[in-house]
Enzyme design. Structure first.
Site, PDB file in Angstrom:
ATOM      1  CG  ASP A  71      -1.919   1.145   1.226  1.00  0.00           C
ATOM      2  OD1 ASP A  71      -1.657   2.162   0.547  1.00  0.00           O
ATOM      3  OD2 ASP A  71      -2.952   1.032   1.892  1.00  0.00           O
ATOM      4  CG  HIS A  72       0.594   4.551  -2.849  1.00  0.00           C
ATOM      5  ND1 HIS A  72      -0.608   4.084  -3.312  1.00  0.00           N
ATOM      6  CD2 HIS A  72       0.428   5.879  -2.651  1.00  0.00           C
ATOM      7  CE1 HIS A  72      -1.463   5.075  -3.396  1.00  0.00           C
ATOM      8  NE2 HIS A  72      -0.881   6.179  -3.000  1.00  0.00           N
ATOM      9  CG  HIS A  77      -5.043   4.599   0.384  1.00  0.00           C
ATOM     10  ND1 HIS A  77      -4.009   3.702   0.245  1.00  0.00           N
ATOM     11  CD2 HIS A  77      -5.319   5.045  -0.865  1.00  0.00           C
ATOM     12  CE1 HIS A  77      -3.680   3.614  -1.038  1.00  0.00           C
ATOM     13  NE2 HIS A  77      -4.470   4.404  -1.726  1.00  0.00           N
TER      14      HIS A  77
END
Length: 510
Positions: free
Chosen positions: A196-197, A259
């Site tokens: 997950d960036h 996120h």
């Protein structure tokens, strides 16, 4: 502690990863060109790729190695976060090889295994392999099955094999469980890196350091002192050319289980017994598992969903969501959602967590706002309460990376008059770091085998379990309760009502 969560500048003091092959499925796609290769370039420029290294680009359609190198070079020039040094770029691209493989053609994976083994011998990578699935989610399981069938993921003779999976990891609780079960039949949990960036962003990683490396915060980080928590991820962009994907996904699926829940878990987790991957990930999973599971009726009451209408954002005209290409005219897919959640544990009992995210809004902003309880006002009974500033600790993620503390102080003069002020810390004012994509630390961690910043299976499933009631309730409600908001605005009015009925309000963004 900071050694475990390095930024790209700090990484220069870290060891180089083991020799390895970096195998990218979807090598011709947007993700590879826009983020993965620029990140590898930044690591190479910083001296943090292995000396014995190769990049294998896997594509279903035949692409020569020269064609792939040319395409990746064009992508670097377009998406690099720093000026491209041709010498560094050539050094990276020289080790790129193209291989054709399609999970619909098992024989192509047998041929891939043979080519990969020969390439590893020539490159002296020791058989270490990192498989990066930069593909649509539907391809995760078929590719993994073929990698497992051919033995390419089997760890033997001291060589490691790792599988990097992009989001979204499932589309609901059932599909996430099914995907976890399938992958864990092929590889072990320690081999899977669910990326997950958001966790590559410095300010997100800094939440742990802020909380646990400073003695002033942890004693007040609980229900006795915190009134509520707001987590905001607002985007100015509309859906654009992603209509087909987005209409099947929506704001909640696209943003909340990954996120926003990553931010929530870092803010709300208990202190880990030690700073290692198992301990940190266990505490994060426990927080998500403690999110109160709501009934469908409660989910409708404690949520807002909306679609944007046409409007103007800067110089850009945005059309109605339902007029977007590949979006049905009667679509009930939400482009905005706001939720009220509760965490059923000792630390957070009675403290609401408000989450909001949306497309085509007036401002791009990602932040976590910790609202502290108000102090008694007996000393200042001559001061109207509504003139006192609210006490917030605000962790800014985008566009400004930093931390702000909002509090009251006396205005100079002979009378006791108060005014709200802010103390601000901004990363760019204190640290000099080359611009990065946010993937550098994550890719580096994949190569050194540190999965502290990656989701575990139980964490993924706990996140989907928390949002499943909202998905089910909205599906049954259809168009009923779907609000509208103008593109370029702050979102639907009902989002304000969600907090107003609790005697609270969203922190104004600006």
């Amino acid at each position: 502690m900071t050694d475990a969560l390095p930024n790209l500048t700090q990484l220069t003091n870290q060891k180089k990863p083991d020799p390895c092959s970096f195998v990218i499925f979807g090598a011709t796609g947007d993700l590879t060109h826009r983020l993965v290769m620029p990140s590898l370039y930044n690591l190479e420029a910083t001296g943090l790729l292995p000396d014995k290294f190769c990049v294998v680009g896997v594509a279903r359609k035949g692409t020569t190695s020269d064609d792939l190198r040319d395409s990746l070079m064009k992508g670097l020039r377009q998406y690099a976060t720093r000026p491209v040094d041709d010498k560094v770029a050539r050094r990276l691209l020289e080790c790129v090889t193209s291989i054709e493989a399609d999970p619909k053609d098992p024989a192509s994976f047998d041929a891939m295994r043979e080519r990969l083994e020969k390439l590893e011998t020539n490159r002296a990578t020791g058989g270490n392999r990192l498989f990066y699935l930069a593909t649509p989610p539907a391809a995760f399981a078929p590719i993994s099955r073929e990698l497992g069938r051919t033995g390419m993921l089997e760890e033997a003779n001291g060589a490691w094999r790792r599988l990097v999976v992009e989001k979204p990891f499932g589309t609901d609780l059932a599909s996430a469980k099914a995907l976890n079960d399938e992958l864990l039949n092929i590889v072990t949990e320690h081999q899977i890196y669910r990326i997950d960036h958001y966790l590559g962003k410095e300010t997100v990683q800094n939440i742990l350091v802020l909380r646990f490396a400073n003695g002033m915060f942890e004693p007040i980080w609980n229900r006795n002192h915190i009134d509520h928590v707001q987590i905001t991820v607002d985007e100015k962009l509309g859906v654009g050319h992603r209509g087909s994907f987005y209409d099947a996904t929506g704001a909640l699926r696209d943003m909340v289980p990954n996120h926003l829940f990553q931010l929530l878990s870092l803010v709300a987790m208990e202190p880990p017994i030690r700073f290692d991957a198992h301990s940190v990930r266990s505490e994060k999973a426990d927080v998500l598992a403690a999110i109160q599971t709501q009934s469908e009726q409660e989910a409708l009451k404690n949520s807002v969903r909306a679609q944007y209408l046409s409007g103007r954002i800067g110089d850009t005209e945005i059309e109605d969501y339902t007029r977007t290409e590949d979006v049905g005219p009667g679509s009930t897919t939400e482009t905005y959602t706001a939720l009220k959640l509760s965490i059923d544990n000792w630390r957070w009992a009675g403290v609401p967590f408000y989450l909001r995210t949306g497309k085509a809004l007036g401002i791009k902003r990602t932040e976590v706002a910790i609202k502290f309880k108000q102090a008694p006002f007996a000393m200042f009974n001559c001061t109207p309460v509504d003139t006192l500033a609210e006490n917030y600790l605000v962790i800014g993620v985008e566009p400004t990376e930093g931390i702000a503390l909002q509090f009251n102080t006396k205005v100079p003069g002979p009378t006791i008059t108060t005014s709200g002020v802010e103390m601000k810390f901004r990363y760019k004012d204190y640290f000099k770091a080359e611009p990065a994509t946010g993937y550098e630390t994550l890719i580096y961690d994949c190569m050194i085998g540190d999965n502290i910043l990656f989701q575990r299976a139980d964490s993924v499933e706990a996140g989907w379990k928390a949002v499943q009631p909202f998905l089910d309730a909205w599906k049954k409600a259809g168009a009923r309760g779907l609000e509208k908001y103008k593109a370029g605005s702050e979102g639907p009015a009902d989002a304000e009502e969600l907090l107003k009925r609790d005697g609270r309000s969203w922190r104004k963004l600006g």
